[in-house]
Design a protein around this motif. Structure first.
Motif, PDB file in Angstrom:
ATOM      1  N   LYS A 179       0.701  -1.024  -0.014  1.00 51.11           N
ATOM      2  CA  LYS A 179      -0.017  -0.065  -0.050  1.00 51.11           C
ATOM      3  C   LYS A 179       1.046   1.373   0.053  1.00 51.11           C
ATOM      4  O   LYS A 179       0.789   2.194  -0.749  1.00 51.11           O
ATOM      5  CB  LYS A 179      -0.870  -0.001   1.173  1.00 51.11           C
ATOM      6  N   GLU A 180       1.818   1.198   0.940  1.00 50.43           N
ATOM      7  CA  GLU A 180       2.783   2.451   1.142  1.00 50.43           C
ATOM      8  C   GLU A 180       3.344   2.565  -0.456  1.00 50.43           C
ATOM      9  O   GLU A 180       3.734   3.576  -0.927  1.00 50.43           O
ATOM     10  CB  GLU A 180       3.860   2.171   2.209  1.00 50.43           C
ATOM     11  N   GLU A 202       1.389   4.219  -2.901  1.00 48.15           N
ATOM     12  CA  GLU A 202       1.293   5.629  -2.691  1.00 48.15           C
ATOM     13  C   GLU A 202       2.631   6.605  -2.992  1.00 48.15           C
ATOM     14  O   GLU A 202       2.453   7.436  -3.615  1.00 48.15           O
ATOM     15  CB  GLU A 202       0.931   5.837  -1.258  1.00 48.15           C
ATOM     16  N   SER A 260       2.420   6.957  -7.007  1.00 45.46           N
ATOM     17  CA  SER A 260       1.648   8.000  -7.153  1.00 45.46           C
ATOM     18  C   SER A 260       2.198   9.314  -7.119  1.00 45.46           C
ATOM     19  O   SER A 260       1.998  10.232  -7.952  1.00 45.46           O
ATOM     20  CB  SER A 260       0.373   7.815  -6.363  1.00 45.46           C
ATOM     21  N   GLU A 261       2.946   9.506  -5.841  1.00 49.37           N
ATOM     22  CA  GLU A 261       3.633  10.894  -5.665  1.00 49.37           C
ATOM     23  C   GLU A 261       4.828  11.232  -6.727  1.00 49.37           C
ATOM     24  O   GLU A 261       4.964  12.376  -7.045  1.00 49.37           O
ATOM     25  CB  GLU A 261       4.362  10.808  -4.257  1.00 49.37           C
TER      26      GLU A 261
END
Ligand code: SF4
Length: 357
Positions: free
Chosen positions: A280-281, A284, A287-288
């Motif tokens: 999950k991290e 993320e 995406s950044e």
């Protein structure tokens, strides 16, 4: 001279007379033993540092085919040089080879220096390599003492001194140099290395039954050969967790160039960060970075051991919707032909991954 000294003196003196004939009869046929050209001996010794003989053979041949002379090496494009070194590891060895080649061209008219003390001034060349070149190529009575030679000597003399202490190495080097023959210095150097490589081996039992020193070796006589050599100062390797991203966008794969300093300086890498992240991290973070992760295909755990550090890596295979501009997006062919990607990262690019690229 006391009794112990006399015995040591005798053992060292017998080494050249026993080992040189043994070496001439039993030496392995290796590509770098076909001549004694300093460039060839130098290249092979640098490649053989921390690397197995079998692994070096192909690299050695390919390297010399592309850079047949010191001048060719001095003028080589760095990316091409590192690509040829890809998979051998310890990439500073390749950079230092080129620095030394440039120095030989600019300061010595392209002629390899012929004395130990001068060879030692070249970048990337320490006492061991300088000794190997000086004795092999210029018949100078200089010993090349590495872990293999120290193991052999500590067993033959049944020495319990810690071979990682510089003073022990210095003493062995001095004692060996006192008994170097007047000719065939290179064969004596090679014979010690060869005995350590194929008979008095580092792991498993030494092959005393086929060893030319069997009758004289003190450790063998006392049955202590497997207790030697003594190494007390082994350092713990630092462990580092990393997360690696194997990103694919269409038929392209994301790579980045590493910084010019530090570990794997100037080489290519798969995008990665320190610390272990969850899936999950990881998504993320992507995406950044602006790659628009579409799907996480799978996860893989790999490790890579450097001399002083171990990377424990979690790799995430991700399909992306966009090529982030701060990364290079390359196709499989480019990755094979011109991108020097160290083994630490290349091990993630397995069969499964390439099937869809
Ligand atoms: S006899 Fe055995 S321990 Fe001694 S040098 Fe030979 S292989 Fe090594």
């Amino acid at each position: 001279m006391n009794e112990k000294e006399q015995s040591l003196d005798f053992l060292y003196k017998t080494l050249p007379e026993i080992l040189i004939p043994w070496y001439l009869k039993h030496a392995r046929d290796l590509p770098w033993r076909k001549d004694r050209v300093p460039y060839h001996v130098w290249l092979s010794e640098i490649m053989l540092q921390q690397t197995r003989v079998e692994a070096v053979k192909g690299y050695y041949t390919r390297f010399l085919k592309e850079f047949p002379t010191i001048a060719d090496l001095a003028e080589a494009d760095e990316d091409r040089l590192l690509k040829l070194w890809e998979g051998l590891g310890y990439y500073n060895r390749a950079r230092n080879l080129q620095k030394a080649a440039k120095k030989i061209i600019s300061e010595n008219n392209g002629v390899f220096p012929s004395e130990y003390s001068e060879i030692l001034t070249l970048p990337g060349i320490g006492e061991y390599t300088a000794g190997a070149i000086a004795s092999n190529c210029f018949d100078e009575p200089v010993a090349a003492v590495d872990g293999n030679v120290l193991r052999v000597i500590s067993r033959i003399t049944e020495s319990y001194e810690d071979i990682q202490k510089p003073a022990v190495k210095k003493q062995v080097k001095a004692r060996l140099e006192a008994v170097y023959p007047r000719t065939r210095c290179g064969d004596f150097t090679q014979s010690l290395m060869e005995l350590g490589a194929i008979v008095c081996v580092p792991s498993g039992a030494p092959k005393c039954g086929v060893c030319p020193m069997e009758d004289l070796c003190v450790a063998h006589r006392h049955g202590t050969e497997q207790k030697l050599p003594v190494k007390n100062t082994k350092k713990e390797r630092k462990q580092e967790e990393r997360t690696v991203f194997i990103l694919r966008c269409g038929t392209k794969i994301a790579v980045k160039k590493r910084k010019k300093e530090g570990l794997l300086a100037g080489l290519w890498e798969l995008p990665n960060i320190s610390e272990k992240k969850t899936a999950k991290e990881a998504m993320e973070i992507l995406s950044e970075w602006g790659v628009s992760p579409v799907s996480l295909k799978r996860e893989a755990i790999r490790k890579h051991v450097f001399s002083h550090i171990q990377w424990n890596m979690t790799g995430f295979y991700v399909e992306c919707g966009q090529e982030a501009p701060e990364m290079e997006w390359v196709c499989k062919n480019e990755l094979g032909a011109s991108i020097a990607l160290p083994t630490a990262f290349r091990q993630f690019l397995d069969e499964d991954f390439f099937q869809n690229v």
